[in-house]
Design an enzyme around this catalytic site. Structure first.
Site, PDB file in Angstrom:
ATOM      1  N   GLU A 381       0.814  -1.207   0.000  1.00  0.00           N
ATOM      2  CA  GLU A 381       0.000   0.000   0.000  1.00  0.00           C
ATOM      3  C   GLU A 381       0.850   1.261   0.000  1.00  0.00           C
ATOM      4  O   GLU A 381       0.535   2.240  -0.673  1.00  0.00           O
ATOM      5  CB  GLU A 381      -0.945  -0.015   1.202  1.00  0.00           C
ATOM      6  CG  GLU A 381      -1.967  -1.147   1.173  1.00  0.00           C
ATOM      7  CD  GLU A 381      -2.940  -1.045   0.008  1.00  0.00           C
ATOM      8  OE1 GLU A 381      -3.005   0.020  -0.632  1.00  0.00           O
ATOM      9  OE2 GLU A 381      -3.631  -2.033  -0.260  1.00  0.00           O
ATOM     10  N   HIS A 472      -6.656  -5.323 -10.111  1.00  0.00           N
ATOM     11  CA  HIS A 472      -6.219  -6.411  -9.233  1.00  0.00           C
ATOM     12  C   HIS A 472      -6.238  -7.742  -9.969  1.00  0.00           C
ATOM     13  O   HIS A 472      -5.351  -8.579  -9.790  1.00  0.00           O
ATOM     14  CB  HIS A 472      -7.135  -6.513  -8.002  1.00  0.00           C
ATOM     15  CG  HIS A 472      -7.043  -5.354  -7.063  1.00  0.00           C
ATOM     16  ND1 HIS A 472      -7.893  -4.274  -7.133  1.00  0.00           N
ATOM     17  CD2 HIS A 472      -6.207  -5.104  -6.028  1.00  0.00           C
ATOM     18  CE1 HIS A 472      -7.589  -3.410  -6.182  1.00  0.00           C
ATOM     19  NE2 HIS A 472      -6.559  -3.885  -5.493  1.00  0.00           N
TER      20      HIS A 472
END
Length: 883
Positions: A381, A472
């Protein structure tokens, strides 16, 4: 190890011969530079092999002087320096392209230097620069009007629209076509409470025509952890803290070299189970508190909240990137922010995200630790922050999948290095494998970089509305190639990938661009020829090469190739069809096209230069919506399919227009009331004024359809805190309105109905009786009698996406039941069944998205299909049966 030996010596030899043997430095000055063109612009994608003396002065000026060379075909005056990256003897200046003072989305160019002073040379340059921009930068509509359009087109749930807030808009140039398109960029944030879904995206609306161009998520989320992890391992981790004057210790780290007395801290805030939505603001909201303890030992509560892991992990991320020559996520020593222990609708938020300025983590729940417990997740992240402050890869499609793939790569690299995990360990390639409280690593992991996926074979063909076009779903194709390289070359691969990200990639690069960036970075670093072959073979193994998108098999016939309008829909009647589409490069506002199913090229039916959308067809004419940017209003236009008369205005609408439908002399539509934020259904008969059929306060109407003198729509209303839905049938000739009874509920909540469609005798719609988001298929007579379940509701009923019908068949788009893993097999597919009832039959065996279907005569169906590497309008005449 993911590497599978490639036994073809001929392939290895051909790859080796294709790679310049650059040794430890740039090509000799006598060698001609290699110029790689980029389609759609005169500015090359890359110029390499240079060894040219750099001009004097500061680096930005020297770079601009170099770019005056005719080989670049660009005007350096249109470039603004935004970043300079130094890597030993190498320095790269990154420029952002502007057009008449406005930023160009994704337009960046880079110039590479080696050496310093009088010995400084230019070794290469490249990126993405649109050379022929000429779009007028004066908007025709206001940001407020653009925001209303964005709300209508990008937020489909009528109740969720009430929660959406639109931030201040700014003008940008979107690089579509040679001229480009002027757009309002609008930050939008809201909540879909029914689906417990967060809405946070940047909407881009054409500032001349009002056409929605795209919506890019601002939330780069790790995704629901569906894999494994271990319980907290009890490691004692060192924390750099700050002791306040009152003696309390807080998670404020000022011990790093980036701390300059004002900024450069590592700060970890504890939301104390506050709601996620309250923290989705730039930075941290007023009143946010750092995690704190009366002693320097942070106890079990901070382990459960994730504060200890987040604070320690952020420090490891900082150390890793400092080892690559980077000072903090922004490269300038800016503070690194984390918020832990948030909840979502009062429940544990078993997730993590980068919101553009900080990390946000949920606290521990019954199944998972806080996601901060996974150092690979923390690294993943926070790498989004590094990407944001370097190549800024756009978060959709291939560039978004590269964004996710690079975050996976660096996140895993940070974890295996910090924890001493060998690259050969079977868990080294797993993302999120340490998050679960009971499951083993392989079952807990969110993704596996050793999944061996190849681009053409395994690309999951979703539209931008789902997972940002597969950011993703398709990330491990790219990250898998990178991880293969690390498994072969070790940690030295990190420097190559980091240099590629920070000095060669630009925001809207695709996989082939990403490969070129990595190979260029390897050459610049003097990586040996043998290791460069290893790099090339890794990309080859994952199918990443130019043109990989071609050659996917389908069983449908293409009516219109390359539908470039993401909100496109079609209509079919007899042998004719209509569809909305932009130009192939999406450079023009959407027009309405018509053609014949049996062949021939589509022709343009609309005659204006506005944004045209949602066309329908009744056999003799087309009817559609168009936005008048000058007046800020919508028009409903109509024209005969044979183009025997010019287009005419059938109605003027002052509020954002949703769906249009037509039959005979009647036209109906739904539109968003921007005062009440209720969606209303309107009907206009011939030349009479339009009538609001849902004018009662608190009553919404959506999804109207006209057919054979009848109008159906879905009525939505609330009683207390309960939402009720049921179809309505309105007789156009008599004005008689027949609300159909609500489908009986089998639970505590009212039943939920949706997507009603008409046949000459029936209404057919989806219905969920027990609030489990699984729907049956219902048929009833126009007067509400004879309710019949064509597909009974139940745990294994339908997960609907679309529906259409004629007097013979019903065609439904449904998501297959599965374990939640999105693959091509689990994307929406079309099925048919007779209106009279019968088994569902698979309509097409195409592997990707199948949506926006419309019925023709008999079993013929047309739809928008995402299978073949782009989006096409296609059709079949009969079901495929078994696939």
């Amino acid at each position: 190890m993911s590497w599978r030996p490639i036994t073809s010596s001929a392939l290895a030899l051909s790859l080796a011969l294709a790679i310049p043997l650059a040794g430890q430095g740039p090509a000799h000055a006598a060698d001609p530079p290699a110029v790689e063109p980029r389609a759609g612009t005169d500015a090359p994608a890359e110029v390499s092999g240079l060894a040219e003396a750099a001009a004097g002065g500061d680096l930005a000026t020297a770079a601009k002087n170099h770019l005056k060379n005719a080989r670049y075909h660009l005007d350096p005056a249109d470039l603004t320096p935004i970043q300079t990256v130094t890597d030993g003897q190498d320095t790269t200046v990154r420029f952002a392209q502007k057009h008449r003072g406005l930023p160009v989305l994704g337009g960046q160019y880079l110039v590479h230097f080696r050496g310093s002073g009088a010995a400084r040379q230019v070794t290469g340059a490249g990126g993405r620069f649109l050379t022929e921009l000429s779009v007028d930068t004066t908007p025709r509509l206001t940001a407020e009007t653009a925001g209303r359009i964005a709300l209508t087109r990008f937020v489909t749930d009528p109740l969720a629209r009430r929660t959406v807030k639109t931030g201040q808009g700014s003008l940008v140039v979107v690089p579509r076509g040679a001229k480009g398109r002027l757009a309002w960029k609008l930050p939008m944030t809201g909540l879909d409470r029914a689906k417990k879904k967060l809405l946070a995206f940047d909407a881009y609306i054409d500032a001349h025509s009002g056409q929605p161009l795209q919506a890019i998520s601002r939330i780069q989320m790790e995704g629901p952890a569906t894999g494994s992890g271990t319980a907290s391992d009890g490691r004692a981790v060192p924390l750099n803290l700050y002791q306040r004057a009152d003696g309390v210790y807080e998670t404020r780290d000022r011990a790093r070299p980036m701390w300059n007395g004002t900024t450069g801290e590592i700060l970890t805030y504890d939301a104390n189970k506050g709601d996620l939505f309250d923290y989705l603001v730039p930075g941290v909201p007023p009143g946010a508190k750092l995690a704190e303890s009366p002693t320097p030992v942070f106890g079990p509560g901070h382990t459960e909240s994730g504060a200890a892991d987040a604070h320690w992990g952020t420090g490891k991320v900082y150390e890793y990137y400092r080892g690559l020559g980077r000072e903090g996520l922004d490269g300038k020593g800016g503070s690194m922010l984390s918020v832990v222990n948030v909840t979502f609708f009062g429940q544990p938020f078993e997730n993590a995200l980068w919101d553009g300025t900080k990390m946000v983590y949920g606290g521990g729940g019954p199944t998972y630790h806080s996601l901060a417990a996974g150092l690979d997740v923390v690294g993943h992240e926070m790498t989004h922050g590094v990407i944001t402050n370097s190549a800024n890869l756009a978060y959709f499609g291939q560039s978004g999948a590269m964004n996710e793939g690079l975050a996976d790569y660096f996140g895993n690299a940070i974890e295996v290095d910090a924890l001493g995990v060998p690259m050969s360990h079977p868990d080294a390639s797993l993302v999120g494998d340490r998050l679960c409280k009971t499951l083993p690593p392989m079952e807990c992991a969110i993704r596996d970089l050793d999944d061996g996926r190849s681009a053409a074979k395994d690309w999951i063909g979703v539209g931008v509305s789902l997972d940002g076009g597969g950011v993703h779903l398709n990330s491990t194709i790219f990250s898998g190639a990178l991880w293969d390289i690390r498994e072969k070359l070790g940690a030295k691969a990190d420097k190559v990938v980091y240099k590629a990200l920070t000095e060669y990639m630009t925001p809207i690069d695709d996989f082939a661009d990403g490969r070129r960036a990595v190979e260029s970075a390897a050459r610049a670093l003097g990586v040996s020829p043998h290791d460069r072959v290893t790099i090339a073979l890794a990309f080859e193994r994952h199918g990443i090469r130019r043109g990989w998108e071609r050659g996917i098999r389908t069983d449908s016939r293409v009516l219109v190739d390359n539908i470039s309008d993401g909100g496109s829909r079609a209509g079919v009647a007899g042998d004719r069809y209509v569809v909305g589409n932009s130009s192939p490069d999406a450079a023009e506002p959407t027009s309405i096209l018509t053609g014949r199913l049996r062949g021939g090229k589509p022709v343009k039916l609309s005659q204006n230069t506005s944004w045209n959308f949602v066309p329908v067809i009744d056999g003799r004419r087309a009817v559609w919506g168009a936005f008048d940017a000058d007046a800020g209003t919508y028009r409903i236009l109509t024209r005969p399919l044979d183009a025997g008369a010019p287009e005419q205005v059938a109605a003027e609408v002052s509020t954002p227009l949703g769906t249009v439908t037509a039959s005979g002399e009647a036209i109906a539509w739904d539109a968003l009331d921007t005062t009440t934020f209720e969606t209303e259904v309107w009907l206009k008969k011939g030349t009479a004024p339009p009538v609001n059929l849902t004018a009662a306060a608190g009553v919404l109407g959506v999804q109207p359809e006209l057919k054979g003198g009848k109008l159906s729509y879905l009525r939505v209303w609330r009683v207390g805190e309960k939402t009720h839905t049921a179809p309505v049938v309105y007789d156009v000739a008599t004005g008689t309105e027949t609300p159909l009874p609500e489908v009986p509920s089998t639970g505590q909540e009212p039943s939920s109905s949706g997507m009603p469609v008409l046949t000459s005798k029936h209404v057919v719609w989806y219905a969920d009786t027990d609030a489990d988001d699984v729907y049956g298929l219902v048929r009833a007579n126009h007067d509400g009698t004879g309710l019949t379940w064509l597909v009974p509701d139940g745990p294994k009923a339908l997960l609907p996406s679309t529906i259409d019908a004629n007097d013979d068949i019903v065609t439904v788009g449904v998501n297959p039941h599965g374990d939640g893993t999105l693959t091509n097999a689990n994307l929406p597919k079309l099925f048919q069944l007779p209106v009279a009832g019968g088994p569902l039959t698979r309509f097409s065996c195409n592997r990707g998205d199948q949506f926006a279907n419309v019925s023709g005569d008999g079993t013929l169906t047309a739809w928008i299909d995402g299978s073949a590497g782009d989006t096409d309008l296609v059709y079949r005449e009969r079901p495929a049966g078994r696939c």
